[in-house]
Motif scaffolding. Structure first.
Motif, PDB file in Angstrom:
ATOM      1  N   ILE A  35     107.045   8.429  54.694  1.00  0.00           N
ATOM      2  CA  ILE A  35     107.439   9.516  55.590  1.00  0.00           C
ATOM      3  C   ILE A  35     108.317   8.973  56.718  1.00  0.00           C
ATOM      4  O   ILE A  35     109.354   9.557  57.063  1.00  0.00           O
ATOM      5  CB  ILE A  35     106.197  10.234  56.159  1.00  0.00           C
ATOM      6  CG1 ILE A  35     105.543  11.093  55.070  1.00  0.00           C
ATOM      7  CG2 ILE A  35     106.569  11.105  57.358  1.00  0.00           C
ATOM      8  CD1 ILE A  35     104.241  11.730  55.499  1.00  0.00           C
ATOM      9  N   ASN A  36     107.923   7.851  57.306  1.00  0.00           N
ATOM     10  CA  ASN A  36     108.730   7.243  58.365  1.00  0.00           C
ATOM     11  C   ASN A  36     110.053   6.725  57.827  1.00  0.00           C
ATOM     12  O   ASN A  36     111.082   6.798  58.512  1.00  0.00           O
ATOM     13  CB  ASN A  36     107.951   6.108  59.031  1.00  0.00           C
ATOM     14  CG  ASN A  36     106.983   6.610  60.080  1.00  0.00           C
ATOM     15  OD1 ASN A  36     107.368   6.916  61.201  1.00  0.00           O
ATOM     16  ND2 ASN A  36     105.718   6.708  59.717  1.00  0.00           N
ATOM     17  N   ALA A  37     110.042   6.196  56.595  1.00  0.00           N
ATOM     18  CA  ALA A  37     111.281   5.725  55.991  1.00  0.00           C
ATOM     19  C   ALA A  37     112.266   6.875  55.803  1.00  0.00           C
ATOM     20  O   ALA A  37     113.473   6.718  56.036  1.00  0.00           O
ATOM     21  CB  ALA A  37     110.985   5.055  54.651  1.00  0.00           C
ATOM     22  N   PHE A  38     111.774   8.032  55.390  1.00  0.00           N
ATOM     23  CA  PHE A  38     112.628   9.207  55.247  1.00  0.00           C
ATOM     24  C   PHE A  38     113.178   9.633  56.607  1.00  0.00           C
ATOM     25  O   PHE A  38     114.350   9.992  56.729  1.00  0.00           O
ATOM     26  CB  PHE A  38     111.842  10.351  54.612  1.00  0.00           C
ATOM     27  CG  PHE A  38     111.968  10.412  53.115  1.00  0.00           C
ATOM     28  CD1 PHE A  38     112.575  11.479  52.487  1.00  0.00           C
ATOM     29  CD2 PHE A  38     111.473   9.386  52.329  1.00  0.00           C
ATOM     30  CE1 PHE A  38     112.703  11.537  51.115  1.00  0.00           C
ATOM     31  CE2 PHE A  38     111.586   9.427  50.952  1.00  0.00           C
ATOM     32  CZ  PHE A  38     112.202  10.502  50.334  1.00  0.00           C
ATOM     33  N   ASN A  39     112.349   9.595  57.619  1.00  0.00           N
ATOM     34  CA  ASN A  39     112.778   9.985  58.958  1.00  0.00           C
ATOM     35  C   ASN A  39     113.874   9.052  59.477  1.00  0.00           C
ATOM     36  O   ASN A  39     114.806   9.490  60.163  1.00  0.00           O
ATOM     37  CB  ASN A  39     111.585   9.991  59.905  1.00  0.00           C
ATOM     38  CG  ASN A  39     111.924  10.579  61.256  1.00  0.00           C
ATOM     39  OD1 ASN A  39     112.053   9.861  62.239  1.00  0.00           O
ATOM     40  ND2 ASN A  39     112.072  11.890  61.317  1.00  0.00           N
ATOM     41  N   TYR A  40     113.779   7.777  59.144  1.00  0.00           N
ATOM     42  CA  TYR A  40     114.804   6.808  59.550  1.00  0.00           C
ATOM     43  C   TYR A  40     116.163   7.148  58.946  1.00  0.00           C
ATOM     44  O   TYR A  40     117.193   6.891  59.557  1.00  0.00           O
ATOM     45  CB  TYR A  40     114.401   5.403  59.092  1.00  0.00           C
ATOM     46  CG  TYR A  40     113.645   4.581  60.115  1.00  0.00           C
ATOM     47  CD1 TYR A  40     112.617   5.154  60.866  1.00  0.00           C
ATOM     48  CD2 TYR A  40     113.935   3.237  60.310  1.00  0.00           C
ATOM     49  CE1 TYR A  40     111.912   4.406  61.779  1.00  0.00           C
ATOM     50  CE2 TYR A  40     113.233   2.477  61.222  1.00  0.00           C
ATOM     51  CZ  TYR A  40     112.223   3.056  61.960  1.00  0.00           C
ATOM     52  OH  TYR A  40     111.522   2.312  62.874  1.00  0.00           O
ATOM     53  N   SER A  41     116.164   7.695  57.734  1.00  0.00           N
ATOM     54  CA  SER A  41     117.418   7.950  57.036  1.00  0.00           C
ATOM     55  C   SER A  41     118.031   9.297  57.379  1.00  0.00           C
ATOM     56  O   SER A  41     119.080   9.661  56.837  1.00  0.00           O
ATOM     57  CB  SER A  41     117.205   7.867  55.515  1.00  0.00           C
ATOM     58  OG  SER A  41     116.874   6.545  55.135  1.00  0.00           O
ATOM     59  N   GLN A  51     119.972  11.854  49.355  1.00  0.00           N
ATOM     60  CA  GLN A  51     119.065  10.821  48.866  1.00  0.00           C
ATOM     61  C   GLN A  51     117.844  11.441  48.178  1.00  0.00           C
ATOM     62  O   GLN A  51     117.376  10.941  47.155  1.00  0.00           O
ATOM     63  CB  GLN A  51     118.617   9.917  50.010  1.00  0.00           C
ATOM     64  CG  GLN A  51     119.648   8.901  50.442  1.00  0.00           C
ATOM     65  CD  GLN A  51     120.036   7.953  49.323  1.00  0.00           C
ATOM     66  OE1 GLN A  51     119.190   7.273  48.745  1.00  0.00           O
ATOM     67  NE2 GLN A  51     121.314   7.900  49.004  1.00  0.00           N
ATOM     68  N   THR A  52     117.337  12.530  48.731  1.00  0.00           N
ATOM     69  CA  THR A  52     116.190  13.207  48.116  1.00  0.00           C
ATOM     70  C   THR A  52     116.573  13.793  46.763  1.00  0.00           C
ATOM     71  O   THR A  52     115.816  13.696  45.791  1.00  0.00           O
ATOM     72  CB  THR A  52     115.665  14.325  49.038  1.00  0.00           C
ATOM     73  OG1 THR A  52     115.340  13.781  50.324  1.00  0.00           O
ATOM     74  CG2 THR A  52     114.419  14.968  48.444  1.00  0.00           C
ATOM     75  N   ASN A 101     113.009  16.812  62.442  1.00  0.00           N
ATOM     76  CA  ASN A 101     111.853  15.973  62.105  1.00  0.00           C
ATOM     77  C   ASN A 101     110.918  16.667  61.123  1.00  0.00           C
ATOM     78  O   ASN A 101     110.320  16.030  60.252  1.00  0.00           O
ATOM     79  CB  ASN A 101     111.092  15.599  63.375  1.00  0.00           C
ATOM     80  CG  ASN A 101     111.840  14.592  64.225  1.00  0.00           C
ATOM     81  OD1 ASN A 101     112.598  13.776  63.697  1.00  0.00           O
ATOM     82  ND2 ASN A 101     111.652  14.646  65.527  1.00  0.00           N
ATOM     83  N   GLY A 102     110.792  17.998  61.275  1.00  0.00           N
ATOM     84  CA  GLY A 102     109.924  18.741  60.355  1.00  0.00           C
ATOM     85  C   GLY A 102     110.422  18.664  58.927  1.00  0.00           C
ATOM     86  O   GLY A 102     109.643  18.478  57.991  1.00  0.00           O
ATOM     87  N   GLY A 103     111.735  18.790  58.745  1.00  0.00           N
ATOM     88  CA  GLY A 103     112.305  18.737  57.408  1.00  0.00           C
ATOM     89  C   GLY A 103     112.232  17.349  56.791  1.00  0.00           C
ATOM     90  O   GLY A 103     111.876  17.193  55.621  1.00  0.00           O
ATOM     91  N   SER A 104     112.560  16.318  57.588  1.00  0.00           N
ATOM     92  CA  SER A 104     112.568  14.955  57.050  1.00  0.00           C
ATOM     93  C   SER A 104     111.155  14.486  56.697  1.00  0.00           C
ATOM     94  O   SER A 104     110.940  13.864  55.648  1.00  0.00           O
ATOM     95  CB  SER A 104     113.208  13.986  58.043  1.00  0.00           C
ATOM     96  OG  SER A 104     112.467  13.921  59.251  1.00  0.00           O
ATOM     97  N   THR A 105     110.193  14.789  57.557  1.00  0.00           N
ATOM     98  CA  THR A 105     108.820  14.369  57.260  1.00  0.00           C
ATOM     99  C   THR A 105     108.240  15.158  56.097  1.00  0.00           C
ATOM    100  O   THR A 105     107.464  14.623  55.294  1.00  0.00           O
ATOM    101  CB  THR A 105     107.915  14.536  58.495  1.00  0.00           C
ATOM    102  OG1 THR A 105     108.022  15.881  58.992  1.00  0.00           O
ATOM    103  CG2 THR A 105     108.313  13.569  59.600  1.00  0.00           C
TER     104      THR A 105
END
Length: 233
Positions: A35-41, A51-52, A101-105
């Motif tokens: 989840i944090n890795a996705f938020n970083y990107s 990427q998703t 942040n809601g979408g990325s997490t």
């Protein structure tokens, strides 16, 4: 739904590390990591969404290659993400939308449990040592960013411009070009992973680790070049 990572390193059926009572704890930490890795990107327009989509397509490809079955459910997830890109890039004067942040997490959460499901529980399951190659860029960038910050005594989770997409954006001045470059990197890693896996789990895992270090050192080189060009990080 009792989706847990029950083992790791099932290497050619020669060695399997069973997690036993640590299964739930390991699963929680793994999901939090991704989840944090996705938020970083999620730093520039379109990057995390493309990427998703790429990650979901890798799942579709793996299942089709091994079982000759097209997973329509995964395609259903790709459709709204593709439509979102039109708004994220403001194509045809569409209103601008962001993941936030809601979408990325949320995407990190969904992908985490999709991978656990298809790696351990699905009838048409895919070996986890192969699945991780679809996540290679997301994982490599997250680890590299934090290792780089540790080496420079910077705060780990403080927002900064030291991500690879910001480095490339400074150079090419186009979010679309950066998306294409990173998508090419992801595809390159996936191809390496797929063909190395054909020769066995052990080789695939060794090459995965080696690929990370290659990515990390090349990324550090780009970062140093950017600093020499008086870019602020």
């Amino acid at each position: 739904f009792n989706l847990e990572i029950t083992y790791i390193f099932n290497l050619d059926e020669l060695f399997t590390l069973e997690l036993g009572g640590f299964s739930l704890i390991f699963t929680i930490f793994s999901v939090a990591f991704l989840i944090n890795a996705f938020n970083y990107s999620d730093g520039i327009d379109g990057l995390l969404t493309t990427q998703t989509i790429f990650i979901l397509l890798s799942l579709v490809f793996f299942q089709f290659y091994y079982y000759k079955s097209l997973n329509v459910d995964l395609v259903y997830l790709i459709i709204p993400l593709s439509l979102f890109l039109l708004f994220n890039f403001k194509f045809y004067k569409f209103p601008k939308l962001f993941l936030g942040n809601g979408g990325s997490t949320m995407l990190g959460f969904i992908i985490s449990f999709l991978f656990i499901y298809f790696g351990y529980y699905a009838d048409l399951n895919i070996d986890p040592e192969l699945l991780i190659w679809g996540l290679s860029f997301i994982v490599f960038e997250f680890l590299s960013t934090n290792l780089s910050r540790l080496s420079r005594n910077n705060l780990l989770f403080k927002p900064g411009n030291d991500h690879i997409h910001f480095i490339l954006l400074k150079k090419f001045k186009s979010a679309l070009i950066v998306n294409l470059i990173i998508l090419s990197i992801s595809l390159f890693f996936l191809i390496i992973g797929f063909f190395s896996f054909l020769f066995g789990d052990v080789l695939s895992l060794v090459i995965f680790i080696f690929s990370f270090f290659v990515y990390f050192f090349y990324r550090e080189r780009l970062l140093k070049i950017s600093k020499k060009n008086k870019l602020n990080f």
